[in-house]
Scaffold this active site. Structure first.
Site, mmCIF file in Angstrom:
data_model
loop_
_atom_site.group_PDB
_atom_site.id
_atom_site.type_symbol
_atom_site.label_atom_id
_atom_site.label_comp_id
_atom_site.label_asym_id
_atom_site.label_seq_id
_atom_site.Cartn_x
_atom_site.Cartn_y
_atom_site.Cartn_z
ATOM 1 N N GLN A 123 0.811 -1.220 0.000
ATOM 2 C CA GLN A 123 0.000 0.000 0.000
ATOM 3 C C GLN A 123 0.841 1.266 0.000
ATOM 4 O O GLN A 123 0.333 2.370 -0.174
ATOM 5 C CB GLN A 123 -0.925 0.013 1.212
ATOM 6 C CG GLN A 123 -0.200 0.158 2.544
ATOM 7 C CD GLN A 123 -1.109 -0.030 3.720
ATOM 8 O OE1 GLN A 123 -1.470 -1.158 4.077
ATOM 9 N NE2 GLN A 123 -1.496 1.071 4.354
ATOM 10 N N CYS A 129 -5.072 0.215 3.614
ATOM 11 C CA CYS A 129 -4.930 -1.180 4.028
ATOM 12 C C CYS A 129 -6.233 -1.964 3.917
ATOM 13 O O CYS A 129 -6.236 -3.134 3.550
ATOM 14 C CB CYS A 129 -4.390 -1.256 5.451
ATOM 15 S SG CYS A 129 -5.419 -0.401 6.671
ATOM 16 N N HIS A 439 -5.253 -0.747 11.484
ATOM 17 C CA HIS A 439 -4.732 -1.424 10.295
ATOM 18 C C HIS A 439 -5.514 -2.700 10.026
ATOM 19 O O HIS A 439 -5.866 -3.431 10.961
ATOM 20 C CB HIS A 439 -3.253 -1.758 10.523
ATOM 21 C CG HIS A 439 -2.536 -2.258 9.319
ATOM 22 N ND1 HIS A 439 -2.514 -1.583 8.114
ATOM 23 C CD2 HIS A 439 -1.798 -3.389 9.110
ATOM 24 C CE1 HIS A 439 -1.780 -2.255 7.230
ATOM 25 N NE2 HIS A 439 -1.342 -3.356 7.811
ATOM 26 N N ASN A 462 0.154 -9.334 5.167
ATOM 27 C CA ASN A 462 0.138 -7.884 5.305
ATOM 28 C C ASN A 462 0.200 -7.234 3.930
ATOM 29 O O ASN A 462 0.327 -7.916 2.900
ATOM 30 C CB ASN A 462 1.320 -7.428 6.175
ATOM 31 C CG ASN A 462 1.071 -6.090 6.851
ATOM 32 O OD1 ASN A 462 0.127 -5.377 6.518
ATOM 33 N ND2 ASN A 462 1.920 -5.745 7.801
#
Length: 520
Positions: A123, A129, A439, A462
């Site tokens: 990102q 996110c 997040h 992630n």
């Protein structure tokens, strides 16, 4: 300096005597689990007792002589002198990172979805996110459907439309609160950040339903998608200006010309939104139309050249994965957000006032459950082969370089002789602003202790690129999940009837500034 200037406490013997006498009338106790050095006052009279104590004391300054004593005592210990050399020359988090904690959290999982998708996404310098996490869930089905080794959906496409929709949402909130004081807490909360990069699962659903999805190759990231700071500052300034204009239009409205003013408001708002869309188009590029056909050509993992012709909305509506994978557009539509907010009773429905993105779209709703229920649902999803979108406070007790999220990964007690975890529980962190959802990521695996049936660690996909963690993959200790995971999005099929029925309850509506209103 006024006449009520505080005196140093080493000279305030009369004050100390009065305070001592007052404390003598109260019950003193030490609370279990908290620091031994503190004595806690349990006053049965509640606020009245607190006020009595406050009335007996005056604000105290810091005596210079006392700070000198503290420093001399600190420097007497050679370990503290060594700590100064280390902690003043480098990032304290890196200095205090625990090698043992990193070694303990191995990437070993006995429950793992059979297909995780790839590549690891990035990102960059944006707060997208939630769009990366959600599209990483969606793409698993599409990659299976089209036989792909590597694939990304366009996060920038959803980002464009989300910015425009949130601008409209903001302007509508401004109109509906035009009779409120501009200095009120609600108005100041809205104006401080008219819109953000962040979002929630229900907001993703709204965007995908209205605008659909496109492959990233058809709408790739621009500079302002990767680094959204300047774009946001431009839009923020414009929307704040627009807010004042709309409020002025409404305040100048005579009661007899309601229809005329309503039309004026609509015309003014349309002009404002067109200006926002111009800014977005010039910085992000013109996005595909939600209803216009696109052509996507690719080579599948068998080496065959293929072409798909469809529209963004039709593409999104046709998500499915064959065989053992249970990800379809119908399943995605039904998914619900579980949260763990210990400030509120389990099995309550939570909502946040004025939180949303698409006017007329689905509102943000959370089913509040205990952590045991949330974790059971996540395990059930993973056993079904379905990745799990989840929200957490990723900056707490985590090391991005190693990709380890563990309560002991940074040993502040060794470096500073203070603990940053013992003084507050999860509810206390929410109440004091210490923690909130910051997040969104994706769970793709978990390690379960087969003897006792308890979860040990979790595999996390992630969106910070492959240079961090284990080639972009993180590992989350189960204890960290208890303290800093707030949300998981699951299929209602993995929930009990009791939990599903919470959706039929009247929601507890939280104010916009509540920490559960934070956007991942």
């Amino acid at each position: 300096m006024g006449s009520n200037q505080s005196r140093p406490f080493d000279e305030a013997s009369d004050h100390e005597k009065a305070a001592s006498e007052r404390l003598g009338t109260l019950q003193l106790e030490k609370e279990s689990g908290l620091e031994e050095d503190y004595v806690y006052v349990n006053c049965e009279k509640g606020k009245q007792g607190i006020q009595a104590v406050l009335n007996s004391r005056k604000p105290e300054s810091i005596p210079v002589s006392r700070t000198a004593e503290w420093q001399d005592e600190l420097l007497e210990d050679p370990k503290n002198r060594l700590a100064i050399s280390a902690l003043s020359a480098a990032d304290p988090k890196q200095v205090l990172s625990s090698r043992a904690a990193k070694i303990a959290e191995q990437h070993v999982f006995n429950v793992k979805i059979p297909f995780e998708g790839g590549p690891i996404t990035n990102q960059r310098q944006s707060g997208r996110c939630w769009l990366f996490a959600s599209t990483n869930v969606f793409r698993v089905a599409l990659m299976q459907k089209y036989g792909l080794d590597s694939f990304e959906l366009s996060q920038a496409y959803l980002f464009f439309w989300d910015k425009l929709e949130k601008s409209n949402w903001f302007l509508e909130q401004i109109i509906s609160t035009a009779d409120m004081d501009l200095d009120s807490r609600l108005m100041q909360t809205m104006l401080r950040e008219p819109l953000s990069d962040g979002g929630q699962w229900d907001m993703v659903y709204n965007l995908v339903t209205k605008y659909g999805l496109v492959p990233q190759c058809l709408y790739p990231d621009s500079f302002s998608a990767n680094a959204s700071g300047v774009l946001n500052s431009i839009i923020f300034t414009k929307l704040r200006e627009d807010a004042l204009i709309l409020r002025k239009l409404l305040s100048n409205n005579p009661s007899s010309t309601t229809t005329t003013t309503s039309a004026q408001i609509s015309t003014a708002k349309a002009k404002m939104l067109r200006e926002i869309q111009t800014i977005l188009t010039l910085t992000l590029g013109p996005p595909p139309s939600a209803t216009a056909p696109f052509e996507w050509s690719f080579t599948d993992k068998a080496g065959r050249a293929r072409t798909v012709r469809t529209t963004p909305r039709a593409f999104a509506a046709d998500i499915y994965s064959p065989g053992q994978f249970r990800i379809t557009s119908a399943v995605i539509e039904k998914m619900v957000s579980l949260v763990h907010d210990p400030r509120h009773d389990p099995l309550s429905l939570l909502a946040v006032d004025r939180l949303g993105n698409v006017v007329g779209g689905r509102g943000v709703r959370y089913i509040n459950v205990d952590m045991a229920t949330l974790k059971r649902a996540c395990v059930a999803m993973l056993r079904r082969g379905v990745p799990v979108f989840f929200g957490s406070d990723v900056g707490q007790c985590s090391d991005a370089k190693s990709g380890v999220m563990d309560l002991e990964v940074i040993d502040y007690e060794v470096g500073f002789n203070v603990s940053l975890l013992k003084g507050m529980d999860k509810a206390g962190r929410l109440r004091t602003g210490e923690s909130q959802m910051t997040h969104a990521m994706v769970l793709t695996g978990v390690h379960v202790d087969e003897e006792i049936g308890e979860t040990v660690r979790w595999r996390v996909q992630n969106s910070w690129g492959s240079a961090v963690g284990e080639k972009g993959w993180f590992v989350m200790a189960d204890g960290w999940m208890d303290e800093f995971v707030y949300q998981a999005v699951v299929d209602p099929a993995v929930l009990s009837d009791e939990v599903r029925r919470v959706l039929d309850k009247e929601p507890v509506v939280l104010p916009l500034w509540d920490p559960m209103g934070s956007l991942a």
